[in-house]
Design a protein around this motif. Structure first.
Motif, PDB file in Angstrom:
ATOM      1  N   SER A 197       0.827  -1.199   0.000  1.00  0.00           N
ATOM      2  CA  SER A 197       0.000   0.000   0.000  1.00  0.00           C
ATOM      3  C   SER A 197       0.870   1.262   0.000  1.00  0.00           C
ATOM      4  CB  SER A 197      -0.917   0.017   1.221  1.00  0.00           C
ATOM      5  OG  SER A 197      -0.137   0.166   2.401  1.00  0.00           O
ATOM      6  N   PRO A 198       0.313   2.398  -0.417  1.00  0.00           N
ATOM      7  CA  PRO A 198       1.066   3.651  -0.334  1.00  0.00           C
ATOM      8  C   PRO A 198       1.571   3.938   1.077  1.00  0.00           C
ATOM      9  CG  PRO A 198      -0.877   3.935  -1.703  1.00  0.00           C
ATOM     10  CD  PRO A 198      -0.981   2.573  -1.102  1.00  0.00           C
ATOM     11  N   LEU A 199       0.758   3.612   2.089  1.00  0.00           N
ATOM     12  CA  LEU A 199       1.175   3.834   3.475  1.00  0.00           C
ATOM     13  C   LEU A 199       2.412   3.016   3.810  1.00  0.00           C
ATOM     14  CD1 LEU A 199       0.618   5.134   6.219  1.00  0.00           C
ATOM     15  CD2 LEU A 199      -0.843   3.168   6.758  1.00  0.00           C
ATOM     16  N   MET A 200       2.419   1.754   3.430  1.00  0.00           N
ATOM     17  CA  MET A 200       3.565   0.898   3.709  1.00  0.00           C
ATOM     18  C   MET A 200       4.802   1.384   2.970  1.00  0.00           C
ATOM     19  SD  MET A 200       4.582  -1.714   5.392  1.00  0.00           S
ATOM     20  CE  MET A 200       6.303  -2.178   5.458  1.00  0.00           C
ATOM     21  N   LEU A 201       4.639   1.802   1.735  1.00  0.00           N
ATOM     22  CA  LEU A 201       5.772   2.288   0.945  1.00  0.00           C
ATOM     23  C   LEU A 201       6.368   3.541   1.567  1.00  0.00           C
ATOM     24  CD1 LEU A 201       4.268   1.757  -2.620  1.00  0.00           C
ATOM     25  CD2 LEU A 201       6.100   0.434  -1.566  1.00  0.00           C
ATOM     26  N   ALA A 202       5.497   4.448   2.028  1.00  0.00           N
ATOM     27  CA  ALA A 202       5.981   5.666   2.673  1.00  0.00           C
ATOM     28  C   ALA A 202       6.656   5.348   4.004  1.00  0.00           C
ATOM     29  CB  ALA A 202       4.826   6.636   2.880  1.00  0.00           C
ATOM     30  N   ALA A 203       6.053   4.443   4.769  1.00  0.00           N
ATOM     31  CA  ALA A 203       6.615   4.070   6.073  1.00  0.00           C
ATOM     32  C   ALA A 203       7.972   3.399   5.913  1.00  0.00           C
ATOM     33  CB  ALA A 203       5.646   3.154   6.807  1.00  0.00           C
ATOM     34  N   SER A 204       8.089   2.499   4.963  1.00  0.00           N
ATOM     35  CA  SER A 204       9.351   1.788   4.744  1.00  0.00           C
ATOM     36  C   SER A 204      10.463   2.738   4.327  1.00  0.00           C
ATOM     37  CB  SER A 204       9.172   0.715   3.673  1.00  0.00           C
ATOM     38  OG  SER A 204       8.197  -0.229   4.072  1.00  0.00           O
ATOM     39  N   ALA A 205      10.100   3.806   3.618  1.00  0.00           N
ATOM     40  CA  ALA A 205      11.097   4.778   3.170  1.00  0.00           C
ATOM     41  C   ALA A 205      11.377   5.859   4.214  1.00  0.00           C
ATOM     42  CB  ALA A 205      10.630   5.428   1.872  1.00  0.00           C
ATOM     43  N   GLY A 206      10.631   5.826   5.324  1.00  0.00           N
ATOM     44  CA  GLY A 206      10.889   6.782   6.398  1.00  0.00           C
ATOM     45  C   GLY A 206      10.288   8.161   6.200  1.00  0.00           C
ATOM     46  N   HIS A 207       9.247   8.270   5.383  1.00  0.00           N
ATOM     47  CA  HIS A 207       8.630   9.572   5.114  1.00  0.00           C
ATOM     48  C   HIS A 207       7.505   9.835   6.125  1.00  0.00           C
ATOM     49  CE1 HIS A 207      11.053   9.705   1.573  1.00  0.00           C
ATOM     50  NE2 HIS A 207      10.402   8.739   0.964  1.00  0.00           N
ATOM     51  N   VAL A 208       7.872  10.411   7.257  1.00  0.00           N
ATOM     52  CA  VAL A 208       6.909  10.606   8.348  1.00  0.00           C
ATOM     53  C   VAL A 208       5.748  11.493   7.925  1.00  0.00           C
ATOM     54  CG1 VAL A 208       6.632  11.389  10.734  1.00  0.00           C
ATOM     55  CG2 VAL A 208       8.779  10.342  10.012  1.00  0.00           C
ATOM     56  N   ASP A 209       6.035  12.581   7.228  1.00  0.00           N
ATOM     57  CA  ASP A 209       4.968  13.507   6.834  1.00  0.00           C
ATOM     58  C   ASP A 209       3.952  12.831   5.917  1.00  0.00           C
ATOM     59  OD1 ASP A 209       6.135  15.491   8.322  1.00  0.00           O
ATOM     60  OD2 ASP A 209       7.188  16.413   6.624  1.00  0.00           O
ATOM     61  N   VAL A 210       4.437  12.010   5.005  1.00  0.00           N
ATOM     62  CA  VAL A 210       3.524  11.305   4.094  1.00  0.00           C
ATOM     63  C   VAL A 210       2.692  10.295   4.870  1.00  0.00           C
ATOM     64  CG1 VAL A 210       3.359   9.801   2.080  1.00  0.00           C
ATOM     65  CG2 VAL A 210       5.039  11.647   2.115  1.00  0.00           C
ATOM     66  N   VAL A 211       3.316   9.601   5.815  1.00  0.00           N
ATOM     67  CA  VAL A 211       2.589   8.634   6.643  1.00  0.00           C
ATOM     68  C   VAL A 211       1.485   9.341   7.417  1.00  0.00           C
ATOM     69  CG1 VAL A 211       2.762   7.102   8.637  1.00  0.00           C
ATOM     70  CG2 VAL A 211       4.501   7.011   6.844  1.00  0.00           C
TER      71      VAL A 211
END
Length: 300
Positions: A197-211
């Motif tokens: 999911s987009p959430l998992m992809l953002a979380a795995s990359a460390g993008h806190v603001d996107v999460v």
């Protein structure tokens, strides 16, 4: 026979002989003429020489692409003026395998070039050989204005490539503004499996603001999303834990177990723990117990 008779007979005989001779001369002559005409080969009609086909006009892709990447549209407009909008769909391989001038314009954020190309018939969802659409490339590179234009001109917000949907690539790249725009335009946030999911992809990359943004927009949080990022991104793990009941319960249980261990240590060696320390442990244990109670009531 008198002389007159002899003379007439002589002239008549001569005349008849001449007639006979004339006939024998004319017939062969006519026959010869006929034969000459009959044996003459037919006249060859002149054939028309086909006109040479006009040379195929090939768009000057190099100048077009270089101009687009530099924010210029003059070379592109020159090619369009030649009546070659369809040819501009062809791949030139400048950005990714099979990318077209439209893809180059999308990734570089050249709104003027995007407008000119789409106005002259270039397909807005044209896929590169690798599957990317112009919207995917604009989203990945964070070109918000290009994303707005492509969506306004009918681009499919959920059309995917092997890299995923526009929202997936934007989330993975940490493009917060683009993620917000795509969510507002109806991009799918919750996919199966949740790990992609987009959430998992953002979380795995460390993008806190996107999460944080995706959670606010309604993205589903699950333990399968939170657990994989616990070690690498503890701040994101805490953020996810505070959102999902199951993840939050697991985090609270772990914290309560640690407080219980410390309390047992203080009870076994009271001289090593101050009264203030023991009071803090008790207070926090009670708070966690209340939070767990609220979660349990929420499950019912």
């Amino acid at each position: 026979m008198d002389r007159r008779a002899i003379r007439e007979r002589s002239s008549g005989g001569c005349h008849n002989e001449m007639k006979t001779h004339a006939l024998t001369v004319v017939l062969p002559l006519g026959f010869a003429i006929c034969m000459a005409g009959c044996n003459k080969p037919p006249a060859v009609q002149p054939t028309s020489i086909p006109e040479k086909a006009p040379a195929r006009v090939v768009p000057d892709f190099r100048s077009v692409v270089d101009g687009i990447k530099n924010g210029d549209v003059s070379a592109l407009e020159a090619e369009i003026a030649k009546g070659l909008p369809a040819a501009l769909n062809l791949s030139v391989g400048q950005i990714s395998p099979g990318a077209s001038p439209l893809h180059v314009a999308a990734e570089s954020g050249n709104v003027g070039a995007l407008t000119a190309l789409i106005d002259h018939g270039v397909e807005v969802d044209l896929s590169a050989l690798s599957g990317e659409t112009p919207l995917i490339m604009a989203a990945s590179s964070g070109k918000t204005k290009a994303v707005e234009l492509l969506l306004a001109r009918g681009a499919d917000v959920n059309k995917s490539s092997k890299e995923g949907t526009p929202l997936m690539v934007a989330a993975a790249a940490g493009q917060t503004a683009v993620v917000k725009l795509l969510c507002e335009k109806g991009a799918t946030m919750n996919t199966e499996p949740p790990e992609s999911s987009p959430l998992m992809l953002a979380a795995s990359a460390g993008h806190v603001d996107v999460v944080r943004l995706l959670i606010k927009q309604g993205a589903a949080v699950s333990q399968s999303v939170a657990e994989p990022v616990k070690a690498a991104h503890p701040d994101i793990y805490r953020l996810l834990s505070a959102t999902d009941p199951e993840v939050k319960r697991k985090r609270l249980d772990a914290e309560l177990n640690e407080l219980t261990r410390q309390q047992k240590y203080c009870n076994a060696a009271p001289n090593n723990c101050s009264i203030m320390k023991q009071l803090e442990l008790m207070k926090r244990s009670n708070q966690i117990g209340e939070e767990i109670g609220r979660l349990v009531r929420g499950y019912r």
